[in-house]
Design a protein around this motif. Structure first.
Motif, PDB file in Angstrom:
ATOM      1  N   GLN A 205      -2.395 -21.494   3.801  1.00  0.00           N
ATOM      2  CA  GLN A 205      -3.045 -21.607   5.101  1.00  0.00           C
ATOM      3  C   GLN A 205      -4.116 -22.693   5.090  1.00  0.00           C
ATOM      4  OE1 GLN A 205      -4.430 -17.627   5.826  1.00  0.00           O
ATOM      5  NE2 GLN A 205      -6.018 -17.703   4.279  1.00  0.00           N
ATOM      6  N   GLU A 232       0.113 -21.290   7.514  1.00  0.00           N
ATOM      7  CA  GLU A 232       1.178 -22.290   7.562  1.00  0.00           C
ATOM      8  C   GLU A 232       2.517 -21.745   7.069  1.00  0.00           C
ATOM      9  OE1 GLU A 232      -1.351 -26.387   6.894  1.00  0.00           O
ATOM     10  OE2 GLU A 232      -0.757 -25.247   5.121  1.00  0.00           O
ATOM     11  N   SER A 233       2.477 -20.834   6.104  1.00  0.00           N
ATOM     12  CA  SER A 233       3.721 -20.237   5.629  1.00  0.00           C
ATOM     13  C   SER A 233       3.420 -18.909   4.963  1.00  0.00           C
ATOM     14  CB  SER A 233       4.451 -21.170   4.646  1.00  0.00           C
ATOM     15  OG  SER A 233       3.702 -21.335   3.464  1.00  0.00           O
ATOM     16  N   THR A 238       7.976 -20.889   7.057  1.00  0.00           N
ATOM     17  CA  THR A 238       7.044 -21.638   7.902  1.00  0.00           C
ATOM     18  C   THR A 238       7.078 -21.185   9.358  1.00  0.00           C
ATOM     19  OG1 THR A 238       8.719 -23.362   8.230  1.00  0.00           O
ATOM     20  CG2 THR A 238       7.148 -23.681   6.433  1.00  0.00           C
ATOM     21  N   ARG A 241       3.624 -17.975  11.421  1.00  0.00           N
ATOM     22  CA  ARG A 241       2.342 -18.647  11.563  1.00  0.00           C
ATOM     23  C   ARG A 241       1.377 -17.790  12.367  1.00  0.00           C
ATOM     24  NH1 ARG A 241       2.136 -24.314  10.752  1.00  0.00           N
ATOM     25  NH2 ARG A 241       4.059 -25.124   9.829  1.00  0.00           N
TER      26      ARG A 241
END
Length: 261
Positions: A205, A232-233, A238, A241
């Protein structure tokens, strides 16, 4: 930003899990010999002393004896932190971790025992700009205030009296930049957290981070760490979020009071 109203947005958001990048296992380089699964023995006297002085820090529970996850945080320009998670915040629990800062020589310079006070969801673009510093105010302002009424539903009456006394507020001062600066851009970077030694689960993140500090009744320091986290993942996915802001209380603990095996 309407800082006084910030806790009206508090929601319980379970912590996510994710995968590290490039096969690198964060626990292989963690300080103090820490690895996922390590047993932690923490002398609680600094925490109890801080609580008696009016700190909002939470006491470790009997279950907080094992490192469940390890993360590495890289903040611009050249700051690196590690977090050794004793509780990841799953199932609506609050995160608890040891935050470790190492100096240029690689030796441990500071350890904070940290407990999550609240998690906030910034619901508008203006809120997000304030929490990332993009607005030029908000996160990075010279001070931050917590109000008794904000915490009335989160803390018992005895704790409120210890923290606030006869006052209705506690004030923190920004612990970065020039003291007279009206705004300091938050530190920006990324956290990579792994939740198992094989690196299969974890998260990555983006972070916007600013520490605030106040002096307790006994002269000790209590930190309010405010971090905007943009996931972010999660487990390498991915598509999973999200954005939230964590308010974390931290108190310094001497390294000699911590044994990790």
């Amino acid at each position: 930003m309407a800082w006084k109203d910030v806790f009206s947005y508090v929601r319980a958001v379970a912590a996510n899990k994710g995968i590290t990048q490039g096969g690198h296992h964060a626990d292989a380089a963690a300080p103090m010999g820490a690895r996922i699964g390590s047993v932690v023995q923490l002398q609680c006297s600094p925490i109890i002393r801080a609580q008696a002085g009016g700190s909002l820090i939470a006491t470790p529970s009997a279950a907080d004896t094992r490192i469940l996850a390890v993360s590495q945080i890289r903040l611009e320009p050249h700051t690196e932190l590690y977090r050794l998670y004793l509780d990841k915040g799953d199932d609506d629990a609050k995160e608890k971790f040891l935050q470790v800062f190492c100096g240029d020589d690689g030796k441990v310079a500071e350890v904070l025992y940290c407990t999550q006070l609240a998690r906030v969801i910034p619901e508008t673009a203006d809120d997000q700009d304030a929490y990332t510093g993009a607005a030029g105010h908000g996160l990075g302002d010279p001070g931050y205030t917590l109000w008794r009424e904000q915490l009335a539903d989160m803390l018992d009456a005895a704790t409120l009296d210890t923290v606030f006394g006869a006052l209705d507020r506690v004030d923190y001062t920004r612990d970065a930049g020039a003291p007279d600066a009206q705004f300091v851009k938050p530190f920006e970077g990324r956290e990579t957290r792994i939740d198992d030694a094989a690196g299969v689960h974890g998260l990555r993140q983006q972070m916007y981070f600013m520490p605030y500090v106040r002096t307790l009744a006994d002269g000790g320091r209590e930190y309010l760490l405010i971090t905007t986290e943009i996931v972010e993942s999660v487990d390498g996915d991915t598509d999973r979020r999200g954005i939230h802001v964590d308010f974390v209380i931290g108190v310094p603990v001497e390294q000699e009071r911590i044994v990790i095996q």
